[in-house]
Scaffold this motif. Structure first.
Motif, PDB file in Angstrom:
ATOM      1  N   ILE A   1      -6.165  -0.669  -7.320  1.00 53.58           N
ATOM      2  CA  ILE A   1      -7.073  -0.753  -6.172  1.00 53.58           C
ATOM      3  C   ILE A   1      -6.379  -0.203  -4.929  1.00 53.58           C
ATOM      4  N   GLN A   2      -5.107  -0.551  -4.743  1.00 54.49           N
ATOM      5  CA  GLN A   2      -4.362  -0.067  -3.568  1.00 54.49           C
ATOM      6  C   GLN A   2      -4.238   1.452  -3.588  1.00 54.49           C
ATOM      7  N   GLN A   3      -3.971   2.030  -4.739  1.00 52.84           N
ATOM      8  CA  GLN A   3      -3.888   3.486  -4.846  1.00 52.84           C
ATOM      9  C   GLN A   3      -5.236   4.130  -4.539  1.00 52.84           C
ATOM     10  N   GLN A   4      -6.311   3.531  -5.012  1.00 50.49           N
ATOM     11  CA  GLN A   4      -7.646   4.052  -4.753  1.00 50.49           C
ATOM     12  C   GLN A   4      -7.999   3.963  -3.267  1.00 50.49           C
ATOM     13  N   LEU A   5      -7.666   2.822  -2.629  1.00 48.36           N
ATOM     14  CA  LEU A   5      -7.915   2.670  -1.191  1.00 48.36           C
ATOM     15  C   LEU A   5      -7.139   3.704  -0.393  1.00 48.36           C
ATOM     16  N   THR A   6      -5.891   3.932  -0.768  1.00 51.57           N
ATOM     17  CA  THR A   6      -5.061   4.918  -0.085  1.00 51.57           C
ATOM     18  C   THR A   6      -5.659   6.306  -0.244  1.00 51.57           C
ATOM     19  N   LYS A   7      -6.060   6.642  -1.449  1.00 50.44           N
ATOM     20  CA  LYS A   7      -6.672   7.953  -1.701  1.00 50.44           C
ATOM     21  C   LYS A   7      -7.921   8.145  -0.849  1.00 50.44           C
ATOM     22  N   GLU A   8      -8.791   7.134  -0.815  1.00 54.35           N
ATOM     23  CA  GLU A   8     -10.018   7.229  -0.030  1.00 54.35           C
ATOM     24  C   GLU A   8      -9.735   7.341   1.459  1.00 54.35           C
ATOM     25  N   LEU A   9      -8.735   6.599   1.940  1.00 58.73           N
ATOM     26  CA  LEU A   9      -8.372   6.665   3.358  1.00 58.73           C
ATOM     27  C   LEU A   9      -7.874   8.061   3.719  1.00 58.73           C
ATOM     28  N   LEU A  10      -7.012   8.636   2.895  1.00 62.32           N
ATOM     29  CA  LEU A  10      -6.495   9.975   3.162  1.00 62.32           C
ATOM     30  C   LEU A  10      -7.604  11.024   3.083  1.00 62.32           C
ATOM     31  N   GLU A  11      -8.527  10.843   2.152  1.00 61.05           N
ATOM     32  CA  GLU A  11      -9.674  11.764   2.076  1.00 61.05           C
ATOM     33  C   GLU A  11     -10.513  11.701   3.343  1.00 61.05           C
ATOM     34  N   GLU A  12     -10.690  10.499   3.881  1.00 60.67           N
ATOM     35  CA  GLU A  12     -11.447  10.351   5.124  1.00 60.67           C
ATOM     36  C   GLU A  12     -10.704  10.990   6.296  1.00 60.67           C
ATOM     37  N   PHE A  13      -9.388  10.831   6.346  1.00 62.14           N
ATOM     38  CA  PHE A  13      -8.595  11.497   7.389  1.00 62.14           C
ATOM     39  C   PHE A  13      -8.789  13.012   7.312  1.00 62.14           C
ATOM     40  N   ARG A  14      -8.742  13.545   6.098  1.00 59.51           N
ATOM     41  CA  ARG A  14      -8.938  14.989   5.926  1.00 59.51           C
ATOM     42  C   ARG A  14     -10.340  15.413   6.361  1.00 59.51           C
TER      43      ARG A  14
ATOM     44  N   LEU B   1      -0.478   5.794  14.840  1.00 56.68           N
ATOM     45  CA  LEU B   1      -0.633   4.669  13.934  1.00 56.68           C
ATOM     46  C   LEU B   1       0.266   4.858  12.724  1.00 56.68           C
ATOM     47  N   VAL B   2       0.801   3.752  12.220  1.00 57.80           N
ATOM     48  CA  VAL B   2       1.580   3.776  10.982  1.00 57.80           C
ATOM     49  C   VAL B   2       0.905   2.829   9.996  1.00 57.80           C
ATOM     50  N   ILE B   3       0.680   3.303   8.793  1.00 59.93           N
ATOM     51  CA  ILE B   3       0.117   2.486   7.722  1.00 59.93           C
ATOM     52  C   ILE B   3       1.212   2.314   6.683  1.00 59.93           C
ATOM     53  N   THR B   4       1.478   1.074   6.278  1.00 59.52           N
ATOM     54  CA  THR B   4       2.568   0.801   5.358  1.00 59.52           C
ATOM     55  C   THR B   4       2.182  -0.311   4.389  1.00 59.52           C
ATOM     56  N   GLU B   5       2.940  -0.444   3.306  1.00 58.48           N
ATOM     57  CA  GLU B   5       2.679  -1.477   2.312  1.00 58.48           C
ATOM     58  C   GLU B   5       3.277  -2.822   2.695  1.00 58.48           C
ATOM     59  N   ASP B   6       4.210  -2.839   3.612  1.00 57.39           N
ATOM     60  CA  ASP B   6       4.854  -4.100   3.976  1.00 57.39           C
ATOM     61  C   ASP B   6       5.014  -4.182   5.490  1.00 57.39           C
ATOM     62  N   SER B   7       5.630  -5.252   5.943  1.00 57.86           N
ATOM     63  CA  SER B   7       5.748  -5.477   7.384  1.00 57.86           C
ATOM     64  C   SER B   7       7.137  -5.155   7.932  1.00 57.86           C
ATOM     65  N   ASP B   8       7.950  -4.418   7.194  1.00 61.93           N
ATOM     66  CA  ASP B   8       9.309  -4.097   7.633  1.00 61.93           C
ATOM     67  C   ASP B   8       9.342  -3.387   8.987  1.00 61.93           C
TER      68      ASP B   8
ATOM     69  N   GLY C   1      -6.987  -4.576  -1.926  1.00 59.28           N
ATOM     70  CA  GLY C   1      -8.330  -4.965  -2.346  1.00 59.28           C
ATOM     71  C   GLY C   1      -8.303  -5.426  -3.775  1.00 59.28           C
ATOM     72  N   GLY C   2      -9.240  -6.268  -4.133  1.00 62.10           N
ATOM     73  CA  GLY C   2      -9.418  -6.689  -5.515  1.00 62.10           C
ATOM     74  C   GLY C   2      -8.266  -7.445  -6.122  1.00 62.10           C
ATOM     75  N   GLY C   3      -8.427  -8.733  -6.300  1.00 63.75           N
ATOM     76  CA  GLY C   3      -7.477  -9.513  -7.071  1.00 63.75           C
ATOM     77  C   GLY C   3      -6.294 -10.054  -6.311  1.00 63.75           C
ATOM     78  N   SER C   4      -6.167  -9.790  -5.037  1.00 66.61           N
ATOM     79  CA  SER C   4      -5.045 -10.365  -4.296  1.00 66.61           C
ATOM     80  C   SER C   4      -5.556 -11.463  -3.381  1.00 66.61           C
ATOM     81  N   ASP C   5      -4.644 -12.316  -2.950  1.00 66.57           N
ATOM     82  CA  ASP C   5      -5.025 -13.424  -2.071  1.00 66.57           C
ATOM     83  C   ASP C   5      -5.574 -12.946  -0.745  1.00 66.57           C
ATOM     84  N   ASP C   6      -5.137 -11.779  -0.286  1.00 67.79           N
ATOM     85  CA  ASP C   6      -5.582 -11.264   1.007  1.00 67.79           C
ATOM     86  C   ASP C   6      -6.563 -10.103   0.809  1.00 67.79           C
ATOM     87  N   ASP C   7      -7.423 -10.232  -0.189  1.00 69.53           N
ATOM     88  CA  ASP C   7      -8.416  -9.204  -0.519  1.00 69.53           C
ATOM     89  C   ASP C   7      -9.253  -8.848   0.701  1.00 69.53           C
TER      90      ASP C   7
END
Length: 88
Positions: free
Chosen positions: A5-18, A46-53, A68-74
């Motif tokens: 789901i995360q890979q799909q969300l990332t792909k869709e976000l980058l497609e929208e940026f394009r 803006l910076v988008i990242t997988e963690d809060s480092d 998205g999908g299946g995580s506590d913070d869906d």
């Protein structure tokens, strides 16, 4: 193998940026130092990242936990300590 789901969300976000012709930089590996450098010198909006480092590196405009999908913070985006519910 199906994308996560995360890979799909990332792909869709980058497609929208394009589609909107937003310039962006994508790093396939760890790039916290480089991203912090760009953000702290206001060379990126803006910076988008997988963690809060990047919080520890002083990045002010940060989106993390794009999940998205299946995580506590869906369906939650966290940006600058504000929580946005994205599941509708």
């Amino acid at each position: 193998k199906r994308p996560t789901i995360q890979q799909q969300l990332t792909k869709e976000l980058l497609e929208e940026f394009r589609r909107r012709k937003y310039p962006f930089i994508q790093s396939p590996y760890e790039a916290d130092g480089q991203l912090a450098y760009l953000a702290n010198r206001r060379l990126v909006d803006l910076v988008i990242t997988e963690d809060s480092d990047l919080i520890a590196l002083g990045v002010g405009t940060l989106v993390y936990r794009l999940r998205g999908g299946g995580s506590d913070d869906d369906g939650i985006l966290e940006a600058n300590n504000h929580h946005y519910n994205t599941s509708n």
